[in-house]
Design a protein around this motif. Sequence first.
Motif, mmCIF file in Angstrom:
data_model
loop_
_atom_site.group_PDB
_atom_site.id
_atom_site.type_symbol
_atom_site.label_atom_id
_atom_site.label_comp_id
_atom_site.label_asym_id
_atom_site.label_seq_id
_atom_site.Cartn_x
_atom_site.Cartn_y
_atom_site.Cartn_z
ATOM 1 N N ASP A 344 0.825 -1.207 0.000
ATOM 2 C CA ASP A 344 0.000 0.000 0.000
ATOM 3 C C ASP A 344 0.860 1.259 0.000
ATOM 4 O O ASP A 344 0.489 2.269 -0.599
ATOM 5 C CB ASP A 344 -0.940 -0.008 1.208
ATOM 6 C CG ASP A 344 -2.105 -0.967 1.024
ATOM 7 O OD1 ASP A 344 -2.471 -1.239 -0.129
ATOM 8 O OD2 ASP A 344 -2.647 -1.436 2.042
ATOM 9 N N SER A 345 1.990 1.215 0.666
ATOM 10 C CA SER A 345 2.887 2.369 0.678
ATOM 11 C C SER A 345 3.411 2.669 -0.725
ATOM 12 O O SER A 345 3.434 3.826 -1.175
ATOM 13 C CB SER A 345 4.052 2.115 1.641
ATOM 14 O OG SER A 345 4.910 3.234 1.698
ATOM 15 N N ARG A 346 3.826 1.628 -1.447
ATOM 16 C CA ARG A 346 4.297 1.819 -2.819
ATOM 17 C C ARG A 346 3.175 2.357 -3.699
ATOM 18 O O ARG A 346 3.388 3.225 -4.542
ATOM 19 C CB ARG A 346 4.818 0.493 -3.382
ATOM 20 C CG ARG A 346 6.082 -0.002 -2.729
ATOM 21 C CD ARG A 346 6.900 -0.918 -3.630
ATOM 22 N NE ARG A 346 6.081 -1.723 -4.517
ATOM 23 C CZ ARG A 346 5.600 -2.921 -4.237
ATOM 24 N NH1 ARG A 346 5.853 -3.451 -3.062
ATOM 25 N NH2 ARG A 346 4.895 -3.594 -5.112
ATOM 26 N N MET A 347 1.968 1.828 -3.496
ATOM 27 C CA MET A 347 0.815 2.285 -4.270
ATOM 28 C C MET A 347 0.579 3.780 -4.041
ATOM 29 O O MET A 347 0.368 4.543 -4.997
ATOM 30 C CB MET A 347 -0.421 1.484 -3.859
ATOM 31 C CG MET A 347 -1.725 1.913 -4.516
ATOM 32 S SD MET A 347 -3.149 1.092 -3.737
ATOM 33 C CE MET A 347 -3.225 1.997 -2.175
ATOM 34 N N CYS A 348 0.629 4.211 -2.783
ATOM 35 C CA CYS A 348 0.375 5.625 -2.471
ATOM 36 C C CYS A 348 1.475 6.519 -3.024
ATOM 37 O O CYS A 348 1.204 7.638 -3.495
ATOM 38 C CB CYS A 348 0.231 5.807 -0.958
ATOM 39 S SG CYS A 348 -1.253 5.023 -0.273
ATOM 40 N N ASP A 349 2.713 6.043 -2.981
ATOM 41 C CA ASP A 349 3.821 6.814 -3.552
ATOM 42 C C ASP A 349 3.637 6.991 -5.060
ATOM 43 O O ASP A 349 3.909 8.068 -5.619
ATOM 44 C CB ASP A 349 5.159 6.120 -3.275
ATOM 45 C CG ASP A 349 5.569 6.209 -1.807
ATOM 46 O OD1 ASP A 349 4.977 7.036 -1.077
ATOM 47 O OD2 ASP A 349 6.451 5.430 -1.400
ATOM 48 N N GLU A 350 3.178 5.947 -5.719
ATOM 49 C CA GLU A 350 2.949 6.031 -7.172
ATOM 50 C C GLU A 350 1.826 7.011 -7.496
ATOM 51 O O GLU A 350 1.913 7.766 -8.474
ATOM 52 C CB GLU A 350 2.605 4.634 -7.714
ATOM 53 C CG GLU A 350 3.778 3.664 -7.700
ATOM 54 C CD GLU A 350 3.357 2.231 -7.998
ATOM 55 O OE1 GLU A 350 2.138 2.023 -8.244
ATOM 56 O OE2 GLU A 350 4.223 1.340 -7.987
ATOM 57 N N ILE A 351 0.781 7.014 -6.679
ATOM 58 C CA ILE A 351 -0.327 7.949 -6.888
ATOM 59 C C ILE A 351 0.175 9.388 -6.777
ATOM 60 O O ILE A 351 -0.124 10.245 -7.621
ATOM 61 C CB ILE A 351 -1.439 7.713 -5.844
ATOM 62 C CG1 ILE A 351 -2.083 6.345 -6.051
ATOM 63 C CG2 ILE A 351 -2.502 8.810 -5.914
ATOM 64 C CD1 ILE A 351 -2.976 5.914 -4.902
ATOM 65 N N THR A 352 0.954 9.645 -5.735
ATOM 66 C CA THR A 352 1.448 11.000 -5.493
ATOM 67 C C THR A 352 2.406 11.438 -6.601
ATOM 68 O O THR A 352 2.335 12.582 -7.088
ATOM 69 C CB THR A 352 2.150 11.066 -4.129
ATOM 70 O OG1 THR A 352 1.251 10.613 -3.110
ATOM 71 C CG2 THR A 352 2.573 12.489 -3.798
ATOM 72 N N ALA A 353 3.288 10.533 -7.021
ATOM 73 C CA ALA A 353 4.254 10.877 -8.076
ATOM 74 C C ALA A 353 3.543 11.207 -9.388
ATOM 75 O O ALA A 353 3.867 12.193 -10.064
ATOM 76 C CB ALA A 353 5.241 9.731 -8.272
ATOM 77 N N ALA A 354 2.545 10.413 -9.745
ATOM 78 C CA ALA A 354 1.800 10.663 -10.982
ATOM 79 C C ALA A 354 1.052 11.987 -10.901
ATOM 80 O O ALA A 354 0.981 12.748 -11.879
ATOM 81 C CB ALA A 354 0.826 9.522 -11.251
ATOM 82 N N ALA A 355 0.501 12.287 -9.727
ATOM 83 C CA ALA A 355 -0.237 13.540 -9.556
ATOM 84 C C ALA A 355 0.687 14.743 -9.661
ATOM 85 O O ALA A 355 0.308 15.790 -10.212
ATOM 86 C CB ALA A 355 -0.957 13.540 -8.209
ATOM 87 N N ARG A 356 1.906 14.616 -9.167
ATOM 88 C CA ARG A 356 2.849 15.744 -9.256
ATOM 89 C C ARG A 356 3.169 16.044 -10.712
ATOM 90 O O ARG A 356 3.347 17.218 -11.089
ATOM 91 C CB ARG A 356 4.121 15.427 -8.461
ATOM 92 C CG ARG A 356 3.898 15.397 -6.951
ATOM 93 C CD ARG A 356 5.215 15.307 -6.176
ATOM 94 N NE ARG A 356 4.973 15.128 -4.759
ATOM 95 C CZ ARG A 356 4.616 16.098 -3.903
ATOM 96 N NH1 ARG A 356 4.467 17.338 -4.362
ATOM 97 N NH2 ARG A 356 4.420 15.839 -2.636
ATOM 98 N N VAL A 357 3.263 15.009 -11.530
ATOM 99 C CA VAL A 357 3.518 15.222 -12.959
ATOM 100 C C VAL A 357 2.336 15.914 -13.618
ATOM 101 O O VAL A 357 2.493 16.847 -14.420
ATOM 102 C CB VAL A 357 3.815 13.873 -13.649
ATOM 103 C CG1 VAL A 357 3.866 14.048 -15.161
ATOM 104 C CG2 VAL A 357 5.122 13.277 -13.117
ATOM 105 N N ARG A 358 1.124 15.489 -13.281
ATOM 106 C CA ARG A 358 -0.079 16.012 -13.936
ATOM 107 C C ARG A 358 -0.526 17.349 -13.365
ATOM 108 O O ARG A 358 -1.032 18.213 -14.099
ATOM 109 C CB ARG A 358 -1.222 14.998 -13.806
ATOM 110 C CG ARG A 358 -0.963 13.677 -14.496
ATOM 111 C CD ARG A 358 -0.890 13.835 -16.019
ATOM 112 N NE ARG A 358 -2.167 14.247 -16.573
ATOM 113 C CZ ARG A 358 -3.118 13.405 -16.951
ATOM 114 N NH1 ARG A 358 -2.904 12.095 -16.845
ATOM 115 N NH2 ARG A 358 -4.251 13.858 -17.453
ATOM 116 N N LEU A 359 -0.387 17.555 -12.065
ATOM 117 C CA LEU A 359 -0.958 18.733 -11.406
ATOM 118 C C LEU A 359 0.074 19.739 -10.907
ATOM 119 O O LEU A 359 -0.277 20.895 -10.633
ATOM 120 C CB LEU A 359 -1.815 18.298 -10.208
ATOM 121 C CG LEU A 359 -2.932 17.285 -10.481
ATOM 122 C CD1 LEU A 359 -3.597 16.874 -9.170
ATOM 123 C CD2 LEU A 359 -3.961 17.863 -11.445
ATOM 124 N N GLY A 360 1.316 19.305 -10.779
ATOM 125 C CA GLY A 360 2.352 20.166 -10.214
ATOM 126 C C GLY A 360 2.471 19.942 -8.717
ATOM 127 O O GLY A 360 1.479 19.687 -8.021
#
Length: 389
Positions: A344-360
């Motif tokens: 779950d930790s890896r999953m949440c890190d991936e969500i956050t990383a993808a959002a930083r690319v898309r949203l800043g």
Amino acid sequence: MSTGDTGAVSQRHIDFVLRLAERSAAELAGSEQASVLTQLDYELDNIRLALEQSVSDERRQVTGLRIAQSLTRFWEVRGYMSEGRRWLERVLNSDAQFPSTLRANAYLSAGTLAYRQSDYEGSSRGYSTALDLGRASGDTSVTARALCGLGLVDYRLGDIDSAARRFEESLDQARRISDRDCAAWALQNLGRVHEQARDLRSAEQLQRESLAMREGSGDLFSIARSMNELGIILRQRDRHGEAEFLHRASLDIRTQIGDIQGQAICMRDLARALERRDRLTASHWLLESIKIERKVGDLRGVAVCIERLAHLCAMSDLHAEAVRLLGGAVAIRQTTGSVRELADSRMCDEITAAARVRLGSTHVDQLLSQGQITSVRDIIAFAFNFKPE
């Protein structure tokens, strides 16, 4: 009936409930769980009356503790954790003198019910007291179970090394006294430790060994638990079809016996197995799981579901919603002190990383902060307001 007969009738009532509770405790570890649980459901008003009468009378408090402790599996399966804890605490906090074994097992029960509600401080207190009592009396069964319970608390709080040591010691003691139920529990939890170390092959072997031991006992509650844990490992080994089958089979058993919180756990793990091919159904199971976890009082379970809903949102390009949900899950976890498991930790890190690319990054940080200051009630309402596509 005359007033003079009240005491005798009351004692007969309590004696009936005591016999029922202690007989049921043994039967609930076997293959007749569904019918036994149904009988306890039918007698619940009588059980509560007997408990109230016995725990309120210092002459009957030993009986009250015997009843409350014998019903641990019933409290656990039916989601009555708060009620079970209240009965146990009322008696254990009295000045009554209890036999050492009864007191130790009651503290084991208190630790178990607190753990199921993510009250890790209360759980540690119960298990630690049981461990001390077990060691003082030389009761290996109590110490083995207390060690396994304390290992689970360590595991949830992120101290994996301590958890592993406790599970190993518990397994060693359980094997020495041929306690197959405790040994299966320790093996299951050691499987979780190996999962965190990404040794999924060993994790699978341990979960299969635990499942085999439980299948021999016919204990449906524990069999369903092992099946679900094995499914978690198989999903991470990209065997999604096998994982889905095990989660559904576990859910079917838990529905059959009425294991309320167990159903919630299966639902959220089934959602992860389904998310690649059916996000709408996956979100349905997560929302159903949240409803149950709120009902039984397990906020950690709510946080896990919200994190997995965030993953579904990210998969549907709903990145802002995903990040806000993650912020809310962080706030909920802080109330319990629990940490994310590795997957779950890896999953949440991936969500956050993808959002930083898309949203800043600035926007993502703002959304995380918004989620963290949102109340538990509001973040759950937010989760229910949309459906991933």
